[in-house]
Enzyme design. Structure first.
Site, PDB file in Angstrom:
ATOM      1  N   HIS A 235       0.792  -1.223   0.000  1.00  0.00           N
ATOM      2  CA  HIS A 235       0.000   0.000   0.000  1.00  0.00           C
ATOM      3  C   HIS A 235       0.830   1.283   0.000  1.00  0.00           C
ATOM      4  O   HIS A 235       0.299   2.372  -0.131  1.00  0.00           O
ATOM      5  CB  HIS A 235      -0.925   0.043   1.227  1.00  0.00           C
ATOM      6  CG  HIS A 235      -0.203   0.320   2.507  1.00  0.00           C
ATOM      7  ND1 HIS A 235       0.376  -0.661   3.256  1.00  0.00           N
ATOM      8  CD2 HIS A 235       0.041   1.490   3.159  1.00  0.00           C
ATOM      9  CE1 HIS A 235       0.940  -0.118   4.321  1.00  0.00           C
ATOM     10  NE2 HIS A 235       0.765   1.183   4.287  1.00  0.00           N
TER      11      HIS A 235
HETATM   12  C1  UD1 Z   1      -2.046   5.837   5.365  1.00  0.00           C
HETATM   13  C2  UD1 Z   1      -0.781   6.419   5.966  1.00  0.00           C
HETATM   14  C3  UD1 Z   1       0.326   5.392   5.932  1.00  0.00           C
HETATM   15  C4  UD1 Z   1      -0.101   4.091   6.584  1.00  0.00           C
HETATM   16  C5  UD1 Z   1      -1.407   3.623   5.974  1.00  0.00           C
HETATM   17  C6  UD1 Z   1      -1.896   2.412   6.741  1.00  0.00           C
HETATM   18  C7  UD1 Z   1      -0.441   8.843   5.659  1.00  0.00           C
HETATM   19  C8  UD1 Z   1       0.275   9.877   4.903  1.00  0.00           C
HETATM   20  N1  UD1 Z   1      -0.331   7.588   5.211  1.00  0.00           N
HETATM   21  O1  UD1 Z   1      -1.782   5.573   3.998  1.00  0.00           O
HETATM   22  O2  UD1 Z   1       1.453   5.876   6.631  1.00  0.00           O
HETATM   23  O3  UD1 Z   1       0.896   3.133   6.379  1.00  0.00           O
HETATM   24  O4  UD1 Z   1      -2.393   4.653   6.060  1.00  0.00           O
HETATM   25  O5  UD1 Z   1      -2.812   1.659   6.035  1.00  0.00           O
HETATM   26  O6  UD1 Z   1      -1.086   9.141   6.636  1.00  0.00           O
HETATM   27  N2  UD1 Z   1      -9.076   4.632   0.931  1.00  0.00           N
HETATM   28  C9  UD1 Z   1     -10.343   4.071   0.870  1.00  0.00           C
HETATM   29  N3  UD1 Z   1     -10.949   3.741   2.033  1.00  0.00           N
HETATM   30  C10 UD1 Z   1     -10.405   3.926   3.256  1.00  0.00           C
HETATM   31  C11 UD1 Z   1      -9.126   4.509   3.310  1.00  0.00           C
HETATM   32  C12 UD1 Z   1      -8.490   4.844   2.154  1.00  0.00           C
HETATM   33  O7  UD1 Z   1     -10.881   3.868  -0.210  1.00  0.00           O
HETATM   34  O8  UD1 Z   1     -11.045   3.587   4.274  1.00  0.00           O
HETATM   35  C13 UD1 Z   1      -8.367   4.937  -0.333  1.00  0.00           C
HETATM   36  C14 UD1 Z   1      -8.702   6.310  -0.893  1.00  0.00           C
HETATM   37  O9  UD1 Z   1      -8.684   6.200  -2.296  1.00  0.00           O
HETATM   38  C15 UD1 Z   1      -7.535   7.146  -0.421  1.00  0.00           C
HETATM   39  C16 UD1 Z   1      -6.388   6.149  -0.467  1.00  0.00           C
HETATM   40  O10 UD1 Z   1      -6.974   4.912  -0.080  1.00  0.00           O
HETATM   41  O11 UD1 Z   1      -7.305   8.258  -1.245  1.00  0.00           O
HETATM   42  C17 UD1 Z   1      -5.223   6.494   0.457  1.00  0.00           C
HETATM   43  O12 UD1 Z   1      -5.679   6.668   1.822  1.00  0.00           O
HETATM   44  P1  UD1 Z   1      -4.835   7.580   2.842  1.00  0.00           P
HETATM   45  O13 UD1 Z   1      -5.401   7.458   4.193  1.00  0.00           O
HETATM   46  O14 UD1 Z   1      -4.670   8.954   2.277  1.00  0.00           O
HETATM   47  O15 UD1 Z   1      -3.402   6.950   2.814  1.00  0.00           O
HETATM   48  P2  UD1 Z   1      -2.944   5.434   2.960  1.00  0.00           P
HETATM   49  O16 UD1 Z   1      -2.299   5.056   1.681  1.00  0.00           O
HETATM   50  O17 UD1 Z   1      -4.064   4.617   3.464  1.00  0.00           O
HETATM   51  N1  UDP Z   2      -3.712  -5.597   8.873  1.00  0.00           N
HETATM   52  C1  UDP Z   2      -4.992  -6.116   9.045  1.00  0.00           C
HETATM   53  N2  UDP Z   2      -5.704  -6.490   7.939  1.00  0.00           N
HETATM   54  C2  UDP Z   2      -5.194  -6.399   6.680  1.00  0.00           C
HETATM   55  C3  UDP Z   2      -3.881  -5.863   6.517  1.00  0.00           C
HETATM   56  C4  UDP Z   2      -3.177  -5.460   7.641  1.00  0.00           C
HETATM   57  O1  UDP Z   2      -5.478  -6.242  10.173  1.00  0.00           O
HETATM   58  O2  UDP Z   2      -5.902  -6.750   5.720  1.00  0.00           O
HETATM   59  C5  UDP Z   2      -2.955  -5.175  10.070  1.00  0.00           C
HETATM   60  C6  UDP Z   2      -1.590  -5.797  10.211  1.00  0.00           C
HETATM   61  O3  UDP Z   2      -1.666  -7.061  10.844  1.00  0.00           O
HETATM   62  C7  UDP Z   2      -0.870  -4.758  11.050  1.00  0.00           C
HETATM   63  C8  UDP Z   2      -1.465  -3.444  10.581  1.00  0.00           C
HETATM   64  O4  UDP Z   2      -2.698  -3.784   9.940  1.00  0.00           O
HETATM   65  O5  UDP Z   2      -1.173  -4.928  12.425  1.00  0.00           O
HETATM   66  C9  UDP Z   2      -0.563  -2.772   9.614  1.00  0.00           C
HETATM   67  O6  UDP Z   2      -1.233  -1.710   9.027  1.00  0.00           O
HETATM   68  P1  UDP Z   2      -0.852  -1.145   7.586  1.00  0.00           P
HETATM   69  O7  UDP Z   2      -0.058  -2.140   6.838  1.00  0.00           O
HETATM   70  O8  UDP Z   2      -2.110  -0.640   6.985  1.00  0.00           O
HETATM   71  O9  UDP Z   2       0.008   0.158   7.944  1.00  0.00           O
HETATM   72  P2  UDP Z   2       1.551   0.419   8.336  1.00  0.00           P
HETATM   73  O10 UDP Z   2       1.914  -0.467   9.464  1.00  0.00           O
HETATM   74  O11 UDP Z   2       2.355   0.192   7.096  1.00  0.00           O
HETATM   75  O12 UDP Z   2       1.550   1.866   8.685  1.00  0.00           O
END
Ligand code: UD1
Ligand code: UDP
Length: 357
Positions: free
Chosen positions: A202
């Protein structure tokens, strides 16, 4: 005393669970959910499954560009802080929700408690790196999960209020792994133990670049064993935009919706290997002694690499699948992330905020 906790993204829901359980025994906690993640399988499922108290405030900010998203959070968190007048604000990790919570508190001179302080990738192009550096520099209490994190802070001149407490994600793992085994079964996913790879992708650096995302998906399809890919919504959007869906057709890759935490840790534990760019998943692979391949140029979690359980692979490596399939010996070095009592140590150190009173 009243503490406002700000969360908003999936990994923060997982981190808040063990800490909140202990924090609430001594403090009045108000949970603010910014709504950065809002799909049921990215948010609600964790509150239900991990018994996290329901948020007192749901800001519903949702997705937007960094400036807009962080700005809206900042404005709305400030209103909550004006109304609630907490003695401290608690933030986790490195997302935009972390930075917004910290900035709002800082401008109001409310002490900030940062859990997972001191992590560095030294890559300022990552939004997370900017969020962490800024948050650390305005925090009063900094809870570092590792010695490396303490040393990173010290090199930036931050030494006061720093505590090495271990990692709250290890607390969460210890609390939940048996529960996961009792409640779920790998066969329900149509998988056999140690005969599949688990992958999560992601990170912006990988998803916002068509060539890299294509190379990663091709590598997964070249593994010739089952790969289960709980797809982050960001990656789903990008795969559609880039027209990469055809790589998955009639391949060994099984795309599923994001799963709950208990399902995820079971999928991790039973996997032959984990291929990821997630921060949390790298650590969980080490906790569970499953080989991890991290598709990034660097990692904040250097201990996982140094001990041999995590291997960094540049996402543009031509034959990624080959590198992943290479077997190697890995001795287990325990307790690199503490003893599973990080949450207790955090809560008992919070009182140092008021020790002069
Ligand atoms: C965010 C965090 C990242 C973290 C990740 C965990 C920032 C800058 N990034 O990244 O550090 O590792 O969360 O998962 O804060 N979207 C949906 N539904 C949701 C959430 C997101 O459709 O419930 C889609 C949208 O198209 C959105 C995109 O995902 O634009 C990115 O979501 P965003 O929260 O901006 O950043 P992440 O890539 O999720
Ligand atoms: N995770 C989860 N379901 C999923 C993918 C990840 O519960 O489908 C959990 C994973 O076990 C870990 C956390 O989400 O505890 C990690 O989050 P993510 O990878 O979104 O973010 P990051 O740690 O990179 O910020």
């Amino acid at each position: 005393k009243k503490i406002v906790t700000v969360v908003g993204a999936r990994p923060q829901f997982i981190k808040v669970a063990p800490v909140s359980r202990v924090l609430r025994k001594q403090y009045h906690e108000i949970i603010v959910n910014t709504g950065q993640h809002y799909d049921a399988n990215m948010a609600d499922v964790f509150f239900q499954q991990l018994d996290i108290p329901l948020p007192d405030y749901n800001l519903g900010v949702g997705s937007a560009t960094h400036g807009k998203q962080t700005g809206q959070m900042l404005q709305m968190i400030e209103s909550v802080l004006i109304d609630e007048k907490p003695e401290a604000v608690l933030v986790y990790g490195d997302t935009n929700s972390t930075l917004a919570g910290a900035l709002a508190a800082s401008k109001m001179h409310i002490p900030i408690i940062h859990v997972e302080a001191g992590l560095r990738s030294f890559n300022k192009k990552m939004p997370e790196e900017v969020n962490r550096v800024m948050t650390d520099h305005i925090s009063t209490l900094l809870f570092a999960p590792t010695d490396t994190a303490v040393s990173n802070l010290s090199k930036e001149g931050i030494v006061n209020g720093v505590y090495q407490v271990g990692d709250v994600m290890y607390d969460a793992m210890i609390y939940n792994i048996e529960l996961a085994q009792q409640r779920y079964c790998i066969e329900d996913f149509g998988l056999k133990s140690k005969q599949y790879y688990l992958s999560t992708i992601h990170r912006a650096e990988n998803t916002d670049n068509r060539d890299l995302l294509k190379n990663i998906l091709l590598a997964l399809s070249n593994l010739n064993v089952d790969v289960i890919l709980p797809l982050h919504p960001r990656t789903k959007v990008k795969m559609n935009e880039y027209g990469l869906g055809n790589i998955l057709e009639s391949s060994n890759i099984r795309v599923i919706e994001p799963v709950s935490y208990l399902e995820m840790i079971l999928l991790e534990q039973q996997a032959r290997g984990i291929i990821t760019d997630s921060g949390g998943v790298q650590k969980e692979a080490y906790f569970l002694q499953v080989p991890c391949y991290t598709l990034r140029t660097e990692t904040e979690w250097v201990e996982t690499v140094n001990c041999g359980w995590n291997q960094l692979l540049h996402p543009d490596t031509p034959d990624l699948a080959h590198a992943i399939l290479r077997e190697c010996e890995r001795p287990y070095i325990p307790n690199l992330f503490g003893d599973g009592r990080a949450s207790e140590k955090i809560v008992s150190s919070i009182r140092t905020l008021w020790r002069t009173e």
